[in-house]
Design a protein around this motif. Structure first.
Motif, PDB file in Angstrom:
ATOM      1  N   LYS A   1       4.362  -4.556  16.193  1.00 48.95           N
ATOM      2  CA  LYS A   1       5.321  -4.251  17.444  1.00 48.95           C
ATOM      3  C   LYS A   1       6.743  -4.941  17.496  1.00 48.95           C
ATOM      4  O   LYS A   1       7.395  -4.858  18.428  1.00 48.95           O
ATOM      5  CB  LYS A   1       4.217  -4.457  18.590  1.00 48.95           C
ATOM      6  CG  LYS A   1       3.470  -3.541  18.614  1.00 48.95           C
ATOM      7  CD  LYS A   1       2.469  -3.652  20.100  1.00 48.95           C
ATOM      8  CE  LYS A   1       1.294  -2.734  19.970  1.00 48.95           C
ATOM      9  NZ  LYS A   1      -0.039  -3.470  20.364  1.00 48.95           N
ATOM     10  N   VAL A   2       6.706  -6.076  16.489  1.00 46.39           N
ATOM     11  CA  VAL A   2       8.184  -6.756  16.522  1.00 46.39           C
ATOM     12  C   VAL A   2       9.168  -5.842  16.359  1.00 46.39           C
ATOM     13  O   VAL A   2       9.164  -4.900  15.458  1.00 46.39           O
ATOM     14  CB  VAL A   2       8.058  -7.851  15.618  1.00 46.39           C
ATOM     15  CG1 VAL A   2       9.393  -8.581  15.384  1.00 46.39           C
ATOM     16  CG2 VAL A   2       6.828  -9.030  15.743  1.00 46.39           C
ATOM     17  N   LYS A   3      10.332  -5.804  17.138  1.00 40.59           N
ATOM     18  CA  LYS A   3      11.406  -5.192  17.063  1.00 40.59           C
ATOM     19  C   LYS A   3      12.559  -5.978  16.416  1.00 40.59           C
ATOM     20  O   LYS A   3      12.980  -7.130  16.641  1.00 40.59           O
ATOM     21  CB  LYS A   3      11.995  -4.820  18.410  1.00 40.59           C
ATOM     22  CG  LYS A   3      11.046  -3.809  19.002  1.00 40.59           C
ATOM     23  CD  LYS A   3      11.865  -2.781  20.178  1.00 40.59           C
ATOM     24  CE  LYS A   3      10.945  -2.199  20.997  1.00 40.59           C
ATOM     25  NZ  LYS A   3      10.338  -2.947  21.961  1.00 40.59           N
ATOM     26  N   TYR A   4      13.354  -5.622  15.384  1.00 37.60           N
ATOM     27  CA  TYR A   4      14.372  -6.406  14.655  1.00 37.60           C
ATOM     28  C   TYR A   4      15.899  -5.919  15.417  1.00 37.60           C
ATOM     29  O   TYR A   4      16.065  -4.587  15.664  1.00 37.60           O
ATOM     30  CB  TYR A   4      14.430  -6.143  13.173  1.00 37.60           C
ATOM     31  CG  TYR A   4      12.712  -6.516  12.798  1.00 37.60           C
ATOM     32  CD1 TYR A   4      12.697  -7.993  12.438  1.00 37.60           C
ATOM     33  CD2 TYR A   4      11.679  -5.725  12.697  1.00 37.60           C
ATOM     34  CE1 TYR A   4      11.441  -8.465  11.916  1.00 37.60           C
ATOM     35  CE2 TYR A   4      10.387  -6.308  12.448  1.00 37.60           C
ATOM     36  CZ  TYR A   4      10.192  -7.527  12.060  1.00 37.60           C
ATOM     37  OH  TYR A   4       9.107  -8.180  11.649  1.00 37.60           O
ATOM     38  N   PRO A   5      16.716  -6.853  15.122  1.00 38.29           N
ATOM     39  CA  PRO A   5      18.033  -6.415  15.367  1.00 38.29           C
ATOM     40  C   PRO A   5      18.646  -5.239  14.706  1.00 38.29           C
ATOM     41  O   PRO A   5      18.202  -4.900  13.479  1.00 38.29           O
ATOM     42  CB  PRO A   5      19.056  -7.457  15.004  1.00 38.29           C
ATOM     43  CG  PRO A   5      17.944  -8.481  14.832  1.00 38.29           C
ATOM     44  CD  PRO A   5      16.724  -8.033  14.315  1.00 38.29           C
ATOM     45  N   ALA A   6      19.508  -4.224  15.452  1.00 39.98           N
ATOM     46  CA  ALA A   6      19.883  -2.930  14.748  1.00 39.98           C
ATOM     47  C   ALA A   6      20.726  -3.250  13.469  1.00 39.98           C
ATOM     48  O   ALA A   6      20.807  -2.448  12.573  1.00 39.98           O
ATOM     49  CB  ALA A   6      20.649  -2.108  15.812  1.00 39.98           C
ATOM     50  N   ASP A   7      21.641  -4.355  13.374  1.00 38.40           N
ATOM     51  CA  ASP A   7      22.278  -4.616  12.334  1.00 38.40           C
ATOM     52  C   ASP A   7      21.589  -5.348  11.082  1.00 38.40           C
ATOM     53  O   ASP A   7      22.188  -5.489   9.863  1.00 38.40           O
ATOM     54  CB  ASP A   7      23.465  -5.434  12.879  1.00 38.40           C
ATOM     55  CG  ASP A   7      23.173  -7.005  13.048  1.00 38.40           C
ATOM     56  OD1 ASP A   7      21.899  -7.199  13.180  1.00 38.40           O
ATOM     57  OD2 ASP A   7      24.018  -7.860  13.357  1.00 38.40           O
ATOM     58  N   GLY A   8      20.232  -5.726  11.225  1.00 44.72           N
ATOM     59  CA  GLY A   8      19.510  -6.187  10.035  1.00 44.72           C
ATOM     60  C   GLY A   8      19.621  -7.581   9.917  1.00 44.72           C
ATOM     61  O   GLY A   8      19.116  -8.128   8.923  1.00 44.72           O
ATOM     62  N   LYS A   9      20.625  -8.228  10.516  1.00 44.90           N
ATOM     63  CA  LYS A   9      20.923  -9.798  10.417  1.00 44.90           C
ATOM     64  C   LYS A   9      19.886 -10.297  11.202  1.00 44.90           C
ATOM     65  O   LYS A   9      19.822  -9.896  12.618  1.00 44.90           O
ATOM     66  CB  LYS A   9      22.305 -10.126  10.766  1.00 44.90           C
ATOM     67  CG  LYS A   9      23.336  -9.405   9.814  1.00 44.90           C
ATOM     68  CD  LYS A   9      24.584  -9.985   9.754  1.00 44.90           C
ATOM     69  CE  LYS A   9      25.530  -9.495   8.612  1.00 44.90           C
ATOM     70  NZ  LYS A   9      26.632  -8.628   9.367  1.00 44.90           N
ATOM     71  N   LEU A  10      19.429 -11.536  10.897  1.00 43.39           N
ATOM     72  CA  LEU A  10      18.546 -12.435  11.749  1.00 43.39           C
ATOM     73  C   LEU A  10      19.057 -13.598  12.049  1.00 43.39           C
ATOM     74  O   LEU A  10      18.529 -14.304  12.793  1.00 43.39           O
ATOM     75  CB  LEU A  10      17.188 -12.522  10.897  1.00 43.39           C
ATOM     76  CG  LEU A  10      16.412 -11.536  10.565  1.00 43.39           C
ATOM     77  CD1 LEU A  10      15.243 -11.591   9.811  1.00 43.39           C
ATOM     78  CD2 LEU A  10      16.152 -10.402  11.596  1.00 43.39           C
ATOM     79  N   MET A  11      20.289 -13.990  11.505  1.00 37.60           N
ATOM     80  CA  MET A  11      20.742 -15.367  12.243  1.00 37.60           C
ATOM     81  C   MET A  11      22.112 -14.820  12.896  1.00 37.60           C
ATOM     82  O   MET A  11      23.076 -14.285  12.430  1.00 37.60           O
ATOM     83  CB  MET A  11      21.079 -16.183  10.904  1.00 37.60           C
ATOM     84  CG  MET A  11      19.838 -16.748  10.352  1.00 37.60           C
ATOM     85  SD  MET A  11      20.063 -18.424   9.590  1.00 37.60           S
ATOM     86  CE  MET A  11      21.629 -18.580   9.015  1.00 37.60           C
ATOM     87  N   GLY A  12      22.202 -15.308  14.098  1.00 39.39           N
ATOM     88  CA  GLY A  12      23.421 -15.385  14.988  1.00 39.39           C
ATOM     89  C   GLY A  12      24.073 -16.597  15.014  1.00 39.39           C
ATOM     90  O   GLY A  12      24.342 -17.495  14.006  1.00 39.39           O
ATOM     91  N   ASP A  13      24.597 -17.067  16.319  1.00 33.33           N
ATOM     92  CA  ASP A  13      25.480 -18.132  16.581  1.00 33.33           C
ATOM     93  C   ASP A  13      24.649 -19.315  17.207  1.00 33.33           C
ATOM     94  O   ASP A  13      24.122 -19.174  18.178  1.00 33.33           O
ATOM     95  CB  ASP A  13      26.379 -17.685  17.692  1.00 33.33           C
ATOM     96  CG  ASP A  13      27.436 -18.697  18.087  1.00 33.33           C
ATOM     97  OD1 ASP A  13      27.198 -19.918  17.664  1.00 33.33           O
ATOM     98  OD2 ASP A  13      28.529 -18.453  18.710  1.00 33.33           O
ATOM     99  N   TRP A  14      24.368 -20.079  16.160  1.00 30.67           N
ATOM    100  CA  TRP A  14      23.750 -21.573  16.688  1.00 30.67           C
ATOM    101  C   TRP A  14      24.319 -21.975  18.040  1.00 30.67           C
ATOM    102  O   TRP A  14      23.395 -22.507  18.802  1.00 30.67           O
ATOM    103  CB  TRP A  14      23.417 -22.627  15.746  1.00 30.67           C
ATOM    104  CG  TRP A  14      24.812 -23.402  15.372  1.00 30.67           C
ATOM    105  CD1 TRP A  14      25.730 -23.120  14.563  1.00 30.67           C
ATOM    106  CD2 TRP A  14      25.298 -24.593  16.208  1.00 30.67           C
ATOM    107  NE1 TRP A  14      26.830 -23.945  14.482  1.00 30.67           N
ATOM    108  CE2 TRP A  14      26.315 -25.001  15.719  1.00 30.67           C
ATOM    109  CE3 TRP A  14      24.901 -25.223  17.458  1.00 30.67           C
ATOM    110  CZ2 TRP A  14      27.134 -26.027  16.104  1.00 30.67           C
ATOM    111  CZ3 TRP A  14      25.451 -26.488  17.967  1.00 30.67           C
ATOM    112  CH2 TRP A  14      26.459 -26.675  16.979  1.00 30.67           C
TER     113      TRP A  14
END
Lengths: 103, 277, 204
Positions: free
Chosen positions: C81-94
């Motif tokens: 049931k985990v949803k992932y970000p639409a753009d497929g990237k998993l690292m954002g802005d620290w």
């Protein structure tokens, strides 16, 4: 009328230690209540301690002192059985005096 | 309120390779020293604890004829040791009261006396039961006064009484019950040793040495805000932080939790109304 | 309320979990009865929060120690049931991740439900060495990325752990931040970056 103070006066050697607990809101006048309105200033302004009727401490306080404040004084020349009276007057003109006996 | 949680029926069999790496455990802060400094500060404050002001106020309220029935609590309220007997009553609570057919902590008992003996309305008391700002409810001062009569006595909750024992057992289960958006129970924070939330130490309520830390400072004067607060309030605020709805005032849930904690602390010293940061 | 609790428990067999039922007279059953009676809604905290979903029910009935088979089933279900970000990237802005990690607000009856929910991270974890007021309910995450690198597998593991800690550990103490919609996938990305970005103070 304000609630009574709690005063303790005890001889420690030749010095009398006086501790006073006061019941007072001590509003600074800068705090806002839940509705965002400023809570009016309400704090003790003048404070005196008298030993057998003679003023031995006299001071001024302001809004930076906490609610229900505690004060401590050391007085020389007192003896067991002496009467200690503490008085305060606040900025609204409310006042209170309480007494105890030196133990 | 009535909406159902959707419960997934599908059992997907995704295999998972857990990355079993060791976590770094370092800290760099001298917590023992910080604790010692705070203990010194607390000892200094305990010497002139504003809680005493509320004891004085409570004494006045306890002795005054009040309420629609115009009787005093002093002449009508049995805190477990008989009417008018307060010395040591607080450390022997919660206990079972046959007249109310309930296990009651001190605050719940005083509320019961105020409603049953003096004729006050429970709903009125429960409307604003805890101190905030310059407001201190009468019940808070009364609890502080009663607690002051157990100063320097040991906790001795009558846990051999089957009704009290059952309250203890239910309280223990309530402490373990996980629910709400964050899956928290009381034990999530208070069920193991040596944990902190930010800088706040969390006593382990399952053990006598932790349970005593959970009960011995209450009722307590909180210097932040300058308010007098009771253990009923403490339980209420724990549920708030647990992201639960609000426990009803003076309810079984709160009494059972207090029974669990206080009886677990049995045999240890109660120093009287406390002082908090 | 009664109806819902029963439903929640009744729904468990559909996951194929064999759950020991509480005997009616047990302290656990009485605890649930007592809780059902003794709460009232306040602010955003409605009474439905007292009901257990099947993960909570399983953990409550096994003292957080389910059988390995049941734990695996729960973990697989939660992972699915985990949803992932639409753009497929998993690292954002620290940096955004750090300020989110600092905030402990959200979900209590005194919180304004219209305001964003914090990550609550420092409540329980040591993270950046610059923050000394950290909790210890969870393990220290100092040097988290330095020890692990930031390969796609580690990114995914970290993202899922924050989204739903129960996907890896059925009765973890950690909330399911993404699962309960406290944090959005974009926010979880920022937290992943806080832990894994080589520029983050966590890894300095």
């Amino acid at each position: 009328m304000a609630d009574p103070m709690k005063i303790r006066a005890q001889m420690k050697g030749d010095v009398c230690e006086i501790r006073v607990l006061m019941s007072h809101p001590m509003e600074t006048g800068q705090r806002k209540d839940a509705d965002g309105k400023t809570v009016p200033a309400h704090f003790i302004q003048n404070l005196t301690v008298a030993l057998n009727g003679k003023t031995v401490v006299s001071g001024q306080t302001a809004g930076s002192v906490s609610r229900n404040p505690v004060f401590g004084f050391k007085v020389k020349g007192a003896k067991a059985g002496d009467k200690v009276a503490v008085s305060w007057v606040d900025n609204k003109g409310d006042k209170r005096t309480d007494e105890t006996t030196v133990a | 309120m009535r909406k159902l949680r959707i419960i997934g029926a599908a059992c997907t069999a995704a295999a998972l390779a857990a990355t079993g790496m060791a976590f770094a455990q370092s800290d760099g802060v001298d917590h023992a020293k910080a604790d010692a400094e705070f203990a010194k500060f607390r000892a200094e404050m305990e010497d002139s604890n504003p809680a005493e002001l509320f004891e004085m106020k409570g004494e006045e309220l306890w002795k005054a004829k009040r309420g629609p029935k115009n009787v005093s609590l002093a002449e009508s309220c049995d805190m477990g040791l008989g009417i008018g007997k307060l010395d040591g009553a607080y450390v022997k609570m919660p206990r079972y009261f046959a007249d109310a057919d309930k296990v009651m902590d001190a605050e719940r008992r005083i509320v019961w006396c105020m409603t049953e003996k003096q004729g006050f309305s429970f709903d009125e008391i429960a409307k604003r039961p805890f101190a905030s700002g310059n407001y201190t409810p009468d019940i808070t001062s009364l609890v502080t006064f009663v607690a002051g009569h157990s100063r320097n006595m040991k906790f001795a909750v009558p846990i051999k009484d089957p009704k009290v024992k059952e309250a203890w057992e239910i309280g223990k289960e309530i402490a373990a019950y996980r629910a709400g958006p964050y899956d928290f129970s009381c034990n999530t924070c208070h069920g193991s040793d040596g944990k902190r939330i930010r800088m706040q130490n969390l006593p382990n309520l399952a053990k006598p040495e932790g349970a005593i830390k959970g009960v011995f400072g209450w009722p307590g004067y909180r210097m932040t805000g300058g308010v007098m607060l009771t253990s009923q309030w403490r339980m209420n605020d724990c549920f708030r932080q647990q992201r639960f709805p609000e426990p009803k005032y003076a309810s079984d849930t709160v009494t059972y939790l207090l029974t669990y904690m206080t009886a677990t602390a049995n045999g240890q010293l109660y120093k009287g109304p406390g002082i908090k940061r | 309320m009664t109806k819902k609790l029963i439903l929640a428990v009744a729904a468990i067999p559909c996951l194929g979990l064999a759950l020991p039922a509480f005997a009616d007279a047990s302290a656990s059953a009485k605890a649930i009865e007592t809780i059902k009676r003794d709460f009232k809604p306040r602010g955003q905290a409605d009474l439905d929060r007292l009901a257990e979903d099947f993960v909570q029910a399983l953990c409550n009935r096994t003292a957080n120690n389910p059988s390995p088979e049941n734990a695996k089933r729960i973990e697989a279900d939660q992972l699915a049931k985990v949803k992932y970000p639409a753009d497929g990237k998993l690292m954002g802005d620290w940096k955004k991740g750090e300020s989110l990690a600092q905030s402990g607000r959200g979900f209590t009856w005194t919180d304004n439900p219209g305001l964003p929910v914090g990550g609550n991270c420092y409540n329980c974890h040591q993270i950046s060495p610059k923050e000394v007021a950290f909790g210890t309910v969870g393990p220290s995450l100092l040097q988290y990325g330095k020890l692990r690198g930031n390969s796609p597998e580690i990114q995914k593991y970290t993202y899922v752990k924050i989204f739903n800690a129960k996907a890896y550990n059925a009765c973890s103490d950690m909330p399911r931040f993404g699962h309960v919609d406290a944090l959005k996938p974009e926010q979880i990305k920022d937290l992943v970056a806080l832990l894994l970005d080589p520029e983050s103070p966590v890894n300095k």
